[in-house]
Design a protein around this motif. Structure first.
Motif, mmCIF file in Angstrom:
data_model
loop_
_atom_site.group_PDB
_atom_site.id
_atom_site.type_symbol
_atom_site.label_atom_id
_atom_site.label_comp_id
_atom_site.label_asym_id
_atom_site.label_seq_id
_atom_site.Cartn_x
_atom_site.Cartn_y
_atom_site.Cartn_z
ATOM 1 N N THR A 1 43.565 10.803 51.890
ATOM 2 C CA THR A 1 42.154 10.444 52.026
ATOM 3 C C THR A 1 41.497 11.800 52.152
ATOM 4 O O THR A 1 42.255 12.906 52.592
ATOM 5 N N GLU A 2 40.378 12.137 51.831
ATOM 6 C CA GLU A 2 39.503 13.188 51.854
ATOM 7 C C GLU A 2 39.296 13.352 53.305
ATOM 8 O O GLU A 2 38.998 12.523 54.005
ATOM 9 N N SER B 1 28.309 5.529 64.606
ATOM 10 C CA SER B 1 27.926 5.658 63.238
ATOM 11 C C SER B 1 26.513 5.357 63.146
ATOM 12 O O SER B 1 25.802 5.596 62.146
ATOM 13 N N ARG C 1 30.724 12.222 54.878
ATOM 14 C CA ARG C 1 31.694 11.142 55.508
ATOM 15 C C ARG C 1 31.734 10.950 56.540
ATOM 16 O O ARG C 1 32.057 12.253 57.253
ATOM 17 N N LYS D 1 24.507 10.237 49.761
ATOM 18 C CA LYS D 1 25.456 9.216 49.851
ATOM 19 C C LYS D 1 26.056 9.428 51.219
ATOM 20 O O LYS D 1 26.532 10.272 51.600
ATOM 21 N N ILE D 2 26.342 8.165 52.090
ATOM 22 C CA ILE D 2 27.067 8.299 53.428
ATOM 23 C C ILE D 2 28.086 7.369 53.303
ATOM 24 O O ILE D 2 27.849 6.307 53.045
ATOM 25 N N GLU D 3 29.260 7.604 53.533
ATOM 26 C CA GLU D 3 30.533 6.898 53.453
ATOM 27 C C GLU D 3 31.003 6.797 55.042
ATOM 28 O O GLU D 3 31.144 8.014 55.637
ATOM 29 N N GLY E 1 26.148 14.722 50.213
ATOM 30 C CA GLY E 1 27.266 13.592 50.727
ATOM 31 C C GLY E 1 27.707 13.866 51.976
ATOM 32 O O GLY E 1 28.377 14.980 52.365
ATOM 33 N N PHE F 1 36.790 14.213 56.714
ATOM 34 C CA PHE F 1 35.558 13.756 57.264
ATOM 35 C C PHE F 1 34.661 14.549 57.592
ATOM 36 O O PHE F 1 35.111 15.901 58.499
ATOM 37 N N ASP F 2 33.148 14.769 57.476
ATOM 38 C CA ASP F 2 32.537 15.562 58.019
ATOM 39 C C ASP F 2 31.937 15.390 59.655
ATOM 40 O O ASP F 2 31.811 16.399 60.235
ATOM 41 N N CYS G 1 33.633 5.267 57.501
ATOM 42 C CA CYS G 1 35.219 4.592 58.010
ATOM 43 C C CYS G 1 35.378 4.193 59.339
ATOM 44 O O CYS G 1 35.190 5.037 59.901
ATOM 45 N N LEU H 1 34.116 9.272 59.932
ATOM 46 C CA LEU H 1 35.374 8.639 60.751
ATOM 47 C C LEU H 1 34.880 8.261 62.063
ATOM 48 O O LEU H 1 34.590 8.982 62.715
#
Length: 199
Positions: free
Chosen positions: A157-158, A98, A86, A112-114, A84, A160-161, A116, A88
Motif C-alpha cells: 500500500t501507499e 476520521s 490518505r 480526494k480523501i481516501e 489528496g 498514509f498522510d 482506510c 488510516l
C-alpha cells in the motif's frame, strides 16, 4: 468546526431528541464503567448490541470527535496543503477520528480523501462507513472508504498522510505492541495518538 453539520448526522442516525433518551443515558453509564473499573465485564463486540451502540454514538463519539479535532488543528498543518489525503484509522470504532479529520479538511477542500478503516467489529465498521459517507456528503468532500480487519502490509500500500490510533491502545495486550511499529511504518505525515484520561 462544522459541529452543526456533525450533530445533524447524529440526529439522522439516532433520531431527533436522542439526548433526552433515558435508555441511552443508562447505556452510557454502563459503557463508562466497562471502559474503566469493570473492563473485564465489557463484551469485546459491544457494538453488536444496539443499546451500547446508541450510547457510544450519543456520548463517546461527540466527545472524542472534539478531542481529535483539536489535536488535528494543533499537529497536522502539513496535511492541509495536499491535493489528496490518505487516512488510516486503526481501531476505528465508528470512525470518530476520521470524522474529525473530514471536519478539519473541509476547510481546505482537498480534491480526494481516501480513508482506510481498520476495525475488527463488523457492526462498528458498518456504522463507520455510513457516518463517513453521510458526513462527506454534507461537507461536499470526495471521499472513498475502505474497511479492513487488519493493518495493511507496508509493501502492498501507499503510505498514509494521517494515521490515527484513538482510544485503542488501552485495549491492546502486551503482545500487540508490534501494531505501533506497523502503523509508524505506514505513516508519511502525522501519526496521532489519543488515549482516555478520564471517565
Amino acid at each position: 468546526m462544522s459541529i452543526k453539520n456533525f450533530w445533524g448526522i447524529l440526529d439522522d442516525v439516532l433520531g431527533a431528541g436522542f439526548a433526552e433518551d433515558a435508555g441511552i443515558h443508562e447505556k452510557v453509564q454502563q459503557l463508562s464503567r466497562g471502559f474503566t473499573d469493570e473492563r473485564a465485564t465489557l463484551r469485546p463486540d459491544y457494538f453488536a448490541d444496539a443499546g451500547y451502540r446508541r450510547g457510544y454514538l450519543a456520548y463517546f463519539l461527540p466527545l472524542n470527535f472534539l478531542k481529535t479535532r483539536l489535536l488535528l488543528a494543533a499537529h497536522a498543518p502539513k496535511v492541509r496543503t495536499k491535493d489528496g489525503v490518505r487516512i488510516l484509522d486503526f481501531g476505528a470504532g465508528p470512525a470518530t477520528a476520521s470524522l474529525a479529520a473530514l471536519d478539519y479538511l473541509s476547510g481546505f477542500k482537498p480534491k480526494k480523501i481516501e480513508i482506510c478503516i481498520v476495525e475488527n467489529q463488523p457492526d462498528a465498521s458498518k456504522i463507520a462507513k455510513e457516518l463517513l459517507e453521510k458526513y462527506a456528503a454534507k461537507l461536499e468532500l470526495d471521499v472513498t472508504v475502505e474497511c479492513l480487519k487488519s493493518i495493511p502490509d507496508v509493501s502492498s500500500t501507499e503510505p498514509f498522510d494521517l494515521v490515527f490510533a484513538v482510544n485503542v491502545l488501552n485495549e491492546l495486550s502486551g503482545e500487540d505492541s508490534e501494531y505501533l511499529l506497523s502503523l509508524w511504518n505506514l505513516c508519511a505525515g502525522a501519526f496521532l495518538l489519543l488515549e482516555p484520561s478520564h471517565r
